[in-house]
Motif scaffolding. Structure first.
Motif, short mmCIF file in Angstrom:
data_model
loop_
_atom_site.label_atom_id
_atom_site.label_comp_id
_atom_site.label_asym_id
_atom_site.label_seq_id
_atom_site.Cartn_x
_atom_site.Cartn_y
_atom_site.Cartn_z
N UNK A 137 0.83 -1.20 0.00
CA UNK A 137 0.00 0.00 0.00
C UNK A 137 0.87 1.24 0.00
N UNK A 138 0.31 2.34 -0.45
CA UNK A 138 1.04 3.59 -0.44
C UNK A 138 1.39 3.97 1.00
N UNK A 139 2.56 4.53 1.15
CA UNK A 139 3.08 4.89 2.47
C UNK A 139 2.12 5.81 3.22
N UNK A 140 1.43 6.68 2.50
CA UNK A 140 0.53 7.63 3.16
C UNK A 140 -0.92 7.15 3.25
N UNK A 141 -1.16 5.87 2.99
CA UNK A 141 -2.50 5.31 3.12
C UNK A 141 -2.69 4.86 4.58
N UNK A 142 -2.86 5.84 5.45
CA UNK A 142 -2.90 5.59 6.89
C UNK A 142 -4.04 4.68 7.30
N UNK A 143 -5.19 4.79 6.62
CA UNK A 143 -6.33 3.94 6.96
C UNK A 143 -6.01 2.46 6.70
N UNK A 144 -5.39 2.16 5.57
CA UNK A 144 -5.06 0.77 5.25
C UNK A 144 -3.97 0.25 6.17
N UNK A 145 -2.98 1.07 6.46
CA UNK A 145 -1.90 0.64 7.35
C UNK A 145 -2.47 0.34 8.74
N UNK A 146 -3.34 1.19 9.25
CA UNK A 146 -3.95 0.97 10.56
C UNK A 146 -4.81 -0.29 10.56
N UNK A 147 -5.60 -0.49 9.52
CA UNK A 147 -6.44 -1.69 9.43
C UNK A 147 -5.57 -2.94 9.40
N UNK A 156 7.11 -5.08 6.80
CA UNK A 156 8.25 -5.88 6.37
C UNK A 156 9.22 -5.10 5.49
N UNK A 157 8.76 -4.01 4.92
CA UNK A 157 9.67 -3.27 4.06
C UNK A 157 9.04 -2.03 3.47
N UNK A 158 9.90 -1.29 2.79
CA UNK A 158 9.52 -0.06 2.12
C UNK A 158 10.10 -0.10 0.71
N UNK A 159 9.26 0.11 -0.27
CA UNK A 159 9.72 0.21 -1.66
C UNK A 159 9.71 1.70 -2.01
N UNK A 160 10.92 2.27 -2.05
CA UNK A 160 11.04 3.71 -2.27
C UNK A 160 10.66 4.10 -3.69
N UNK A 161 9.82 5.13 -3.77
CA UNK A 161 9.41 5.73 -5.04
C UNK A 161 9.08 4.68 -6.11
N UNK A 162 8.27 3.70 -5.72
CA UNK A 162 7.98 2.58 -6.62
C UNK A 162 6.61 2.67 -7.29
N UNK A 163 5.75 3.58 -6.84
CA UNK A 163 4.39 3.65 -7.38
C UNK A 163 4.18 4.98 -8.09
N UNK A 164 3.86 4.91 -9.37
CA UNK A 164 3.54 6.11 -10.15
C UNK A 164 2.09 6.45 -9.89
N UNK A 165 1.84 7.59 -9.24
CA UNK A 165 0.49 7.99 -8.85
C UNK A 165 0.24 9.42 -9.30
N UNK A 167 1.20 11.60 -11.52
CA UNK A 167 2.24 12.59 -11.76
C UNK A 167 3.44 12.56 -10.84
N UNK A 168 3.48 11.62 -9.91
CA UNK A 168 4.64 11.52 -9.04
C UNK A 168 4.85 10.09 -8.56
N UNK A 169 6.09 9.78 -8.21
CA UNK A 169 6.41 8.48 -7.63
C UNK A 169 6.26 8.56 -6.12
N UNK A 170 5.57 7.57 -5.54
CA UNK A 170 5.35 7.51 -4.10
C UNK A 170 5.93 6.22 -3.54
N UNK A 171 6.24 6.24 -2.25
CA UNK A 171 6.74 5.05 -1.56
C UNK A 171 5.59 4.09 -1.28
#
Length: 193
Positions: A137-147, A156-165, A167-171
């Motif tokens: 999930x996107x790093x800033x998807x706080x609702x999903x992370x909390x659920x 388990x990990x972080x994929x840096x700048x891996x998601x094109x959303x 106009x920008x790449x997000x973690x």
């Protein structure tokens, strides 16, 4: 149909497609945040929600998420459509899968996501016999992370700048849950029912 405390996961119906398309797919930014595939204009008859009506893929299980509500003229069957959920990338050799969900805007912020995650875990572990479930999930998807955390998933990990959303790449965060860690222990040391 699989029942949670507040939601039911059931098979997709033809009448669900237009609602899901209007509420989820036609929201370009929302779709871009929820799906790794790019948004493209499409007719409801060819929307990504129709594939669950036809021949189900062997590596995915698609559900319509409905909230159990009192029977009314607006909800004669006691259900209100609130989104979609799925296990995807089901790998029978390694016995793992990815979990995903999208709730309609009117259903967000009401705690339904946690129940959906719990029911997907029950389906994956108890019904399908999987060993591991993963959420990306996107790093800033706080609702999903909390659920996910409430359901026992661990980071388990972080994929840096891996998601094109849009106009920008997000973690992206990677969260995992093993069958032996499910269901998570509740306060007081018991695994509630």
């Amino acid at each position: 149909m699989i029942r949670g405390e507040r939601v039911l996961l059931r098979s997709r119906r033809e009448s669900d497609v237009a609602v899901l398309c209007d509420g989820l797919y036609d929201d370009v930014l929302g779709h871009s945040r929820a799906d790794s595939r790019p948004w493209v204009p499409t007719q409801p008859s060819k929307s990504p929600f129709t594939h669950a009506l036809d021949d189900p893929a062997p590596d995915a299980a698609h559900f319509t998420v409905v909230e159990a509500v009192p029977v009314t003229p607006d909800a004669p069957d006691g259900e209100r459509l609130v989104g979609e959920a799925l296990l995807w990338g089901i790998d029978l050799h390694n016995r793992g899968a990815h979990l995903g969900l999208s709730l309609l805007p009117s259903a967000r912020g009401r705690g339904l996501g946690t129940d959906v995650v719990r029911v997907l875990c029950e389906y994956g572990f108890a019904v399908r016999g999987l060993r591991r479930l993963e959420i990306n999930t996107l790093y800033d998807n706080h609702a999903m992370v909390a659920a996910a955390h409430r359901c026992g998933f661990v980071r388990e990990g972080l994929r840096r700048r891996s998601a094109w959303v849009y106009g920008e790449f997000l973690d992206e965060l990677i969260l995992g849950l093993l069958a032996e860690d499910w269901p998570p222990t509740r306060a007081g040391g018991t695994t509630g029912e």
